[in-house]
Design an enzyme around this catalytic site. Structure first.
Site, PDB file in Angstrom:
ATOM      1  N   MET A   1      38.529  43.813  47.530  1.00 22.36           N
ATOM      2  CA  MET A   1      39.998  44.282  48.135  1.00 22.36           C
ATOM      3  C   MET A   1      40.542  43.561  49.142  1.00 22.36           C
ATOM      4  O   MET A   1      40.654  43.757  50.377  1.00 22.36           O
ATOM      5  CB  MET A   1      39.429  45.799  48.897  1.00 22.36           C
ATOM      6  CG  MET A   1      40.700  46.484  49.418  1.00 22.36           C
ATOM      7  SD  MET A   1      41.800  46.995  48.222  1.00 22.36           S
ATOM      8  CE  MET A   1      41.478  48.907  48.029  1.00 22.36           C
ATOM      9  N   GLY A   2      41.196  42.431  48.330  1.00 25.33           N
ATOM     10  CA  GLY A   2      41.832  41.423  49.132  1.00 25.33           C
ATOM     11  C   GLY A   2      43.526  41.838  48.914  1.00 25.33           C
ATOM     12  O   GLY A   2      43.618  42.985  49.012  1.00 25.33           O
ATOM     13  N   ARG A   3      44.250  40.949  48.968  1.00 26.12           N
ATOM     14  CA  ARG A   3      45.684  41.163  48.997  1.00 26.12           C
ATOM     15  C   ARG A   3      45.998  41.742  47.519  1.00 26.12           C
ATOM     16  O   ARG A   3      46.949  42.467  47.230  1.00 26.12           O
ATOM     17  CB  ARG A   3      46.487  39.862  48.964  1.00 26.12           C
ATOM     18  CG  ARG A   3      46.656  39.378  50.547  1.00 26.12           C
ATOM     19  CD  ARG A   3      47.048  37.793  50.429  1.00 26.12           C
ATOM     20  NE  ARG A   3      46.189  36.857  49.701  1.00 26.12           N
ATOM     21  CZ  ARG A   3      45.421  35.829  50.383  1.00 26.12           C
ATOM     22  NH1 ARG A   3      46.130  35.763  51.848  1.00 26.12           N
ATOM     23  NH2 ARG A   3      44.620  35.127  49.865  1.00 26.12           N
ATOM     24  N   ILE A   4      45.483  41.186  46.539  1.00 24.57           N
ATOM     25  CA  ILE A   4      45.695  41.595  45.091  1.00 24.57           C
ATOM     26  C   ILE A   4      45.030  42.904  44.921  1.00 24.57           C
ATOM     27  O   ILE A   4      45.743  43.770  44.242  1.00 24.57           O
ATOM     28  CB  ILE A   4      45.216  40.463  44.097  1.00 24.57           C
ATOM     29  CG1 ILE A   4      46.271  39.347  44.118  1.00 24.57           C
ATOM     30  CG2 ILE A   4      45.755  41.023  42.697  1.00 24.57           C
ATOM     31  CD1 ILE A   4      45.696  38.089  43.569  1.00 24.57           C
TER      32      ILE A   4
ATOM     33  N   GLU B   1      37.987  29.183  28.721  1.00 23.39           N
ATOM     34  CA  GLU B   1      39.395  29.245  28.462  1.00 23.39           C
ATOM     35  C   GLU B   1      39.977  28.095  27.996  1.00 23.39           C
ATOM     36  O   GLU B   1      39.846  27.073  28.503  1.00 23.39           O
ATOM     37  CB  GLU B   1      40.150  29.625  29.712  1.00 23.39           C
ATOM     38  CG  GLU B   1      40.073  30.902  30.410  1.00 23.39           C
ATOM     39  CD  GLU B   1      40.765  31.417  31.745  1.00 23.39           C
ATOM     40  OE1 GLU B   1      41.646  30.654  32.201  1.00 23.39           O
ATOM     41  OE2 GLU B   1      40.577  32.340  32.257  1.00 23.39           O
TER      42      GLU B   1
ATOM     43  N   THR C   1      41.362  40.420  36.332  1.00 24.75           N
ATOM     44  CA  THR C   1      42.620  39.199  36.319  1.00 24.75           C
ATOM     45  C   THR C   1      42.018  38.355  37.425  1.00 24.75           C
ATOM     46  O   THR C   1      42.737  37.590  37.867  1.00 24.75           O
ATOM     47  CB  THR C   1      43.872  39.855  36.857  1.00 24.75           C
ATOM     48  OG1 THR C   1      43.733  40.814  38.010  1.00 24.75           O
ATOM     49  CG2 THR C   1      44.468  40.850  35.822  1.00 24.75           C
TER      50      THR C   1
ATOM     51  N   HIS D   1      45.721  34.149  30.520  1.00 31.85           N
ATOM     52  CA  HIS D   1      45.731  33.945  31.969  1.00 31.85           C
ATOM     53  C   HIS D   1      47.082  33.910  32.356  1.00 31.85           C
ATOM     54  O   HIS D   1      47.378  32.457  32.794  1.00 31.85           O
ATOM     55  CB  HIS D   1      44.958  32.686  32.169  1.00 31.85           C
ATOM     56  CG  HIS D   1      44.287  32.465  33.741  1.00 31.85           C
ATOM     57  ND1 HIS D   1      43.308  31.827  34.006  1.00 31.85           N
ATOM     58  CD2 HIS D   1      45.021  32.900  34.767  1.00 31.85           C
ATOM     59  CE1 HIS D   1      43.059  31.836  35.098  1.00 31.85           C
ATOM     60  NE2 HIS D   1      44.218  32.435  35.688  1.00 31.85           N
TER      61      HIS D   1
ATOM     62  N   ARG E   1      38.518  35.959  37.387  1.00 30.00           N
ATOM     63  CA  ARG E   1      37.922  34.696  36.780  1.00 30.00           C
ATOM     64  C   ARG E   1      37.006  35.130  35.381  1.00 30.00           C
ATOM     65  O   ARG E   1      36.224  36.054  35.952  1.00 30.00           O
ATOM     66  CB  ARG E   1      37.428  33.808  37.597  1.00 30.00           C
ATOM     67  CG  ARG E   1      38.137  32.996  38.730  1.00 30.00           C
ATOM     68  CD  ARG E   1      39.172  31.944  38.000  1.00 30.00           C
ATOM     69  NE  ARG E   1      40.045  31.068  38.956  1.00 30.00           N
ATOM     70  CZ  ARG E   1      41.264  31.482  39.111  1.00 30.00           C
ATOM     71  NH1 ARG E   1      41.995  32.553  38.785  1.00 30.00           N
ATOM     72  NH2 ARG E   1      42.063  30.689  39.892  1.00 30.00           N
TER      73      ARG E   1
ATOM     74  N   ALA F   1      48.620  36.099  34.435  1.00 28.06           N
ATOM     75  CA  ALA F   1      48.825  37.113  35.649  1.00 28.06           C
ATOM     76  C   ALA F   1      50.043  36.678  36.581  1.00 28.06           C
ATOM     77  O   ALA F   1      50.968  37.136  36.994  1.00 28.06           O
ATOM     78  CB  ALA F   1      47.891  37.347  36.408  1.00 28.06           C
TER      79      ALA F   1
HETATM   80  C1  DGY Z   1      45.513  31.556  40.521  1.00 28.30           C
HETATM   81  O1  DGY Z   1      46.307  31.336  41.260  1.00 28.30           O
HETATM   82  O2  DGY Z   1      44.155  31.667  41.098  1.00 28.30           O
HETATM   83  C2  DGY Z   1      45.716  32.341  39.206  1.00 28.30           C
HETATM   84  O3  DGY Z   1      44.570  32.421  38.342  1.00 28.30           O
HETATM   85  C3  DGY Z   1      46.720  31.443  38.462  1.00 28.30           C
HETATM   86  O4  DGY Z   1      47.897  31.666  38.814  1.00 28.30           O
END
Ligand code: DGY
Length: 329
Positions: free
Chosen positions: A155-158, A268, A237, A287, A239, A289
């Site tokens: 539960m960070g920013r994203i 990847e 989204t 990849h 790793r 996002a």
């Molecule tokens: C990040 O910034 O870590 C993403 O995986 C790619 O933008």
């Protein structure tokens, strides 16, 4: 005074590249693919700065090949490609690009969540293959989002931005698993911090946003998928190595979980013959996002600012290892 020599491992948006070119004697790798390892080691040998991508391994060997290196500025928020401890010991500053990609990444998590829940990619393949003969009462049936339970791992920013969208948009209940409590998530979203097993068992949608390290690598394995609901939609989204991919494929194939949406894989790109790319119920994006104009321009500017600050002895705008302190080169 001569400008400091830097190596930039790929062409990044002009907003950052212009600053790098103005302040440095910059060599920019022009190819689509990353510089091969031996080329990278040679290029950094005389450099004071390196602007790297998540596809470049920046480890102790590379740092030892670059005795003048002062700063590694990663064009990404994630920095699992960099051995930060090795950099700190050597007095090398490390920067990353947080915040500017939070919304774009959260939007991508939701894109994958919806696409996987509604089996959109399978349905699209079906339409393109001329299999669409009529309206089918039993065909392409997916999962609803309204009123369901979302489990955020990290539960960070994203993670917060994803939870906020799901709470506000679909009235979802929010559970999360994290090493620390997020007061803002508890207060603003009515979120509840729970242990991982509870999150796996109770969530209808699981979205991964944790950092990749030795504690999180491979955490989504067969045992974890078995604890999830058969209707669960799993989204990653963060790793690729968070997930044991063959276990995920098996879990979707056998109906242990309903579907998965992945923006990241391991490796990847995946081998074109990898069943990950052909298993119904698994949606894979390459990849992307952070791939919006605003995000990528913002990342380029922060990466350039970090690079220039690292070269001139100033604090980095987004500094991964401020503890390098007076030891910095
Ligand atoms: C990040 O910034 O870590 C993403 O995986 C790619 O933008």
């Amino acid at each position: 005074m001569p400008k400091p020599k830097v190596f930039v491992t790929r062409i990044i948006p002009g907003a950052g590249l212009m600053k790098v070119r103005a302040g440095c004697d910059a060599e920019i790798w022009p190819e689509q693919l990353p510089p091969p390892r031996e080329v990278l080691l040679k290029k950094v040998a005389t450099c004071e700065g390196l602007l790297s991508l998540l596809t470049d391994r920046v480890d102790a060997e590379l740092m030892d090949a670059a005795p003048k290196l002062k700063v590694v500025s990663n064009f990404a928020v994630g920095f699992n490609n960099i051995d930060v401890a090795a950099a700190t010991v050597r007095g090398i500053c490390v920067g990353n690009t947080p915040d500017v990609l939070t919304d774009a990444t959260a939007d991508m998590a939701l894109t994958l969540m919806l696409a996987a829940a509604r089996r959109l990619v399978d349905a699209n393949r079906y339409a393109l293959a001329a299999q669409w003969k009529t309206w089918e009462p039993l065909g392409h049936v997916g999962q609803d989002l309204v009123g369901k339970t979302l489990g955020i791992v990290g539960m960070g920013r994203i993670g917060f931005a994803v939870a906020k969208r799901c709470r506000g948009g679909w009235g979802m209940s929010v559970l999360y698993h994290d090493v620390r409590t997020s007061e803002i998530a508890d207060r603003e979203l009515g979120a509840r911090r729970v242990d991982l097993d509870a999150l796996l068992a109770q969530s209808d949608f699981i979205s991964v946003h944790a950092n990749l390290d030795d504690t999180t690598r491979g955490m989504f394995n067969a045992a974890a998928f078995r604890k999830m609901k058969p209707t669960c939609v799993f989204v990653n989204t963060a790793r690729g190595p968070h997930v044991v991919q063959r276990d995920l494929i098996e879990a979707v194939r056998t109906g242990t979980i309903f579907a998965a949406g992945l923006d990241v894989t391991d490796p990847e790109p995946p081998n074109p013959a990898d069943p990950l790319l052909s298993t119904p119920g698994i949606v894979v994006a390459p990849h992307i996002a952070s791939a919006t104009v605003t995000s990528r321009n913002g990342m380029a500017q922060i990466a350039a600012d970090n690079l220039l600050a690292g070269l001139s002895g100033k604090p980095l705008r987004a500094w991964v290892n401020p503890e390098v302190g007076p030891r910095r080169r």
